[in-house]
Design an enzyme around this catalytic site. Structure first.
Site, PDB file in Angstrom:
ATOM      1  N   ARG A   1      32.711   2.459 -13.429  1.00 27.54           N
ATOM      2  CA  ARG A   1      32.726   1.309 -14.184  1.00 27.54           C
ATOM      3  C   ARG A   1      31.827   1.278 -15.190  1.00 27.54           C
ATOM      4  O   ARG A   1      31.983  -0.272 -15.995  1.00 27.54           O
ATOM      5  CB  ARG A   1      32.609   0.331 -13.611  1.00 27.54           C
ATOM      6  CG  ARG A   1      33.110  -0.225 -12.044  1.00 27.54           C
ATOM      7  CD  ARG A   1      32.976  -1.553 -10.934  1.00 27.54           C
ATOM      8  NE  ARG A   1      34.410  -1.289 -10.036  1.00 27.54           N
ATOM      9  CZ  ARG A   1      34.267  -2.210  -8.694  1.00 27.54           C
ATOM     10  NH1 ARG A   1      32.236  -2.442  -8.611  1.00 27.54           N
ATOM     11  NH2 ARG A   1      34.729  -2.244  -7.850  1.00 27.54           N
TER      12      ARG A   1
ATOM     13  N   GLU B   1      21.699 -20.957   3.392  1.00 27.56           N
ATOM     14  CA  GLU B   1      21.894 -20.764   2.352  1.00 27.56           C
ATOM     15  C   GLU B   1      21.984 -22.245   1.330  1.00 27.56           C
ATOM     16  O   GLU B   1      22.336 -23.305   1.500  1.00 27.56           O
ATOM     17  CB  GLU B   1      23.779 -20.415   3.142  1.00 27.56           C
ATOM     18  CG  GLU B   1      24.654 -20.993   1.479  1.00 27.56           C
ATOM     19  CD  GLU B   1      24.515 -19.437   0.392  1.00 27.56           C
ATOM     20  OE1 GLU B   1      24.426 -20.022  -0.350  1.00 27.56           O
ATOM     21  OE2 GLU B   1      24.216 -18.143   0.833  1.00 27.56           O
TER      22      GLU B   1
END
Length: 710
Positions: free
Chosen positions: A514, A192
């Site tokens: 949305r 990560e």
């Protein structure tokens, strides 16, 4: 009430990304202590006369962080910094814990306030260093000497790691893929690039859409829902507006849905909606919502629709993925327990949203499950390119740690890409955009963590991967006008929200998709609107906490008010008076009469279960104004909102096995992908609550496919 005036000028500063790629110290886990001080001897407050070489004392400094002021006390003994104590900090702990552990310690260790920012938390890092610099200047320390001591981490020796599977990205998709693959016997490394795990899943809020028959048994169909189902029965597959001639594979979904609705009515003949008619949902209805919710026309006149196989996989497999989350210790509710928690998150189109533990608790549970399964995790380690053999099979990746150390990661099975989308890279969004046009700029704010910049998509393209749906990025209408974030404000279930413009008038169907909500809001003054909210599930449907000592929709009302996120009033008159104070440069100054009129009109629509103004399909949340004004335990919250970039619809093309495909539709051996990095599932508009369903459903599929590879 105290005055809370904060200018739009601050919005420009807040537009700086939360994340960044500045170098820092690599680490193998994100379980950094949340200490806020570098320990050292304390000393009394100094006087002006003592600000010289050899000075001792404690000096203060402050700077603007992402979520508010960051303040420090700098302890100095004989001209040497011995401790840095953070005295005020409103930053999100899950995203910045490493900042407030590492940087104070490094300031003491290296006697400088010029350090590497922590990857993924650049804004908080810089705020802390600026505050420490201000304190050092107040102490009269030699600022040139502090600058000369600037410390930047140096690369270590080049390394090579060996594993079966490499997972790139530590959000929900990456962690679920890693856990699944490890549970099935594979050796897994997860990298990560940020200093923390979680990615956008950390910011998602815990809404998870899935059709759950057991939960549905505990629900009653509302009259508004019945009206919506009747409208589906009336749909004509040949209607041009449905575009089923262009996407004929979806015709069968509509006809199947109509048959299911007829069967449901027949089985419940004589029952009355809102009284004793049970709730209705099905995978077919979920698929239909994915189709109509994502069917969009681009600016060039072309249309985009969801891939039916991907949509079917999401609808049919999401419940198993949800129950899998429960099995590994995630706080989620399915079956009969979910009947009290199924709701409609903003833009979901139907009450099938389940509650999942959100934010850091969710990621902590996933991290624990990953480590228990044997996954090795490295944060602040960014994959930068894929490695392929002569046959084009992906055999690993090159990575760079935050201090510059170069890593070659060799795999026996391949790589799973789960590094997220690119809504934190506004120029990339703008480059591909064929939907928003001039409503986007290179500086449009985002709800995303700052590390979601599209790296994985670019890496995949370099080895021949195809992409789809890149023309649209979803904007979240209900974001902070100052910061673009979702981690503040109060709004709750979409069926209960009342949206008003600066004149106190409703302007849209709050239950709509949305992008529909966003387009309506962008036409308002500065694109800002206001959500009137009075609780979720509380008595009388209103927000508790007259003294702002309680919570509303799980959020602390007092903190929301003190950090310039909401207006609050224990009575409607107080709420109206509160709106005269500026939040983000906005002071709409609603009158009590304006608020009363819009609320009472809305209450009438709730009672009639029919919205005469905007046709809101599922409408609830009647506000008992008499109770608000007479009961000191109740109150009203009003939240300013503005749209910001939220979710990239497009990305890498995968199949239902999460295999990455090239431009000819062929599988690229040794490469899988899951989560927001992929495209094709949501087409032009993702339904609210479908992101986490997508992330965990296809994360599990990717992990299974990779583990099964020869």
């Amino acid at each position: 009430m105290k005055k809370r005036i904060i200018s739009w000028g601050l919005a420009a500063a807040m537009a700086v990304s939360l994340g960044g790629c500045s170098s820092g110290q690599p680490q193998e886990s994100t379980s950094a202590p949340e200490s806020t001080a570098a320990e050292g001897a304390s000393a009394p407050e100094s006087t002006e006369a003592e600000k010289q070489d050899g000075v001792s004392g404690t000096f203060s400094g402050s700077s603007a962080g992402m979520q508010g002021t960051v303040s420090v006390d700098l302890t100095v003994e004989n001209g040497v910094i011995t401790a840095v104590t953070v005295t005020e900090n409103h930053e999100t702990p899950s995203l910045t814990a490493v900042v407030f552990e590492r940087i104070p310690a490094q300031i003491v260790q290296y006697q400088t306030t010029t350090l590497d920012a922590v990857t993924g938390a650049t804004f908080a890092s810089n705020a802390l260093m600026r505050a420490a610099s201000q304190a050092a200047e107040a102490a009269g320390l030699d600022m040139a000497a502090l600058e000369a001591n600037a410390y930047h981490a140096q690369p270590g020796a080049t390394q090579a790691w060996e594993t079966d599977i490499l997972v790139v990205g530590g959000g929900g998709a990456g962690l679920s893929a890693a856990i699944t693959a490890a549970q099935e016997g594979a050796k897994v490394i997860l990298v990560e690039k940020s200093s923390f795990l979680g990615g956008n899943t950390m910011m998602a809020g815990g809404g998870y859409n899935t059709v759950d028959p057991e939960a549905q048994e505990g629900m009653i169909l509302t009259p508004a829902q019945k009206n919506t189902m009747d409208s589906y029965l009336a749909l004509d597959p040949d209607d041009e507006a449905l575009k089923l001639a262009q996407f004929p594979e979806w015709k069968e979904v509509l006809t199947t849905l109509q048959s299911e609705i007829k069967d449901f009515y027949a089985a419940n003949q004589g029952k009355e909606p809102g009284v004793d008619m049970p709730g209705f949902d099905s995978n077919t209805l979920h698929m239909w919502h994915i189709y109509v919710g994502g069917l969009r026309e681009l600016n060039d006149g072309t249309w985009i629709a969801s891939d039916i196989d991907m949509a079917r996989t999401l609808a049919e497999e999401s419940l198993d993925a949800f129950k899998w989350l429960e099995s590994i210790g995630i706080d989620a509710k399915s079956g009969a327990e979910a009947s009290d928690t199924v709701f409609t998150v903003l833009g979901a189109m139907w009450p099938r949203t389940h509650a999942v533990s959100a934010d850091k608790p969710l990621i902590d549970a996933l991290e624990a499950a990953a480590k228990e399964a044997g996954v090795t995790i490295y944060t602040e380690t960014a994959a930068v390119s894929l490695i392929t053999d002569e046959a084009g099979t992906v055999t690993g990746a090159q990575a760079t740690q935050a201090d510059g150390t170069q890593i070659t990661i060799n795999t026996s099975k391949g790589v799973i890409l789960a590094s997220g989308g690119y809504c934190a890279n506004a120029p990339m969004v703008k480059e591909y955009d064929k939907y928003w046009g001039d409503d986007l700029s290179d500086h449009t704010l985002t709800t995303n963590v700052g590390t979601n910049t599209g790296d994985g998509i670019l890496m995949a393209q370099e080895v021949g991967a195809d992409v789809t749906g890149m023309e649209i990025a979803q904007m979240m209408p209900s974001s902070s006008p100052l910061k673009g974030t979702l981690s503040d404000g109060i709004w709750g279930d979409a069926s209960e929200q009342i949206w008003i413009d600066g004149n106190g008038k409703r302007f849209v169907n709050e239950y709509a998709e949305r992008d529909v909500l966003t387009k309506a809001s962008l036409g308002l003054d500065n694109g800002v609107f206001y959500i009137i909210y009075a609780g979720h599930g509380d008595e009388n449907g209103v927000c508790k906490g007259a003294a702002m000592e309680d919570t509303c929709f799980g959020k602390d009302v007092k903190t929301m008010w003190e950090t310039n996120q909401i207006w609050y009033g224990a009575t409607l008159a107080e709420a109206a008076e509160a709106t005269k104070e500026a939040i983000g440069g906005n002071a709409p100054s609603f009158t009590e009469e304006q608020l009363r009129e819009v609320i009472e009109t809305y209450n009438g629509y709730v009672e009639a279960q029919k919205d005469d103004d905007f046709g809101k399909e599922v409408i609830s949340g009647s506000i008992d104004l008499e109770a608000v004004d007479s009961n000191p335990d109740l109150g009203i919250c009003i939240t300013p909102r503005k749209a910001s970039l939220h979710h990239t619809m497009g990305g890498i093309v995968i199949d239902t096995g999460a295999n990455v495909l090239d431009k000819d539709g062929n599988i690229i051996p040794g490469l899988w992908a899951a989560g927001e990095i992929t495209g094709g599932i949501h087409a032009g508009n993702r339904l609210g609550g479908n992101a986490e369903a997508d992330v965990f459903t296809f994360g599990r599929i990717a992990g299974h496919s990779a583990a099964a590879a020869e």
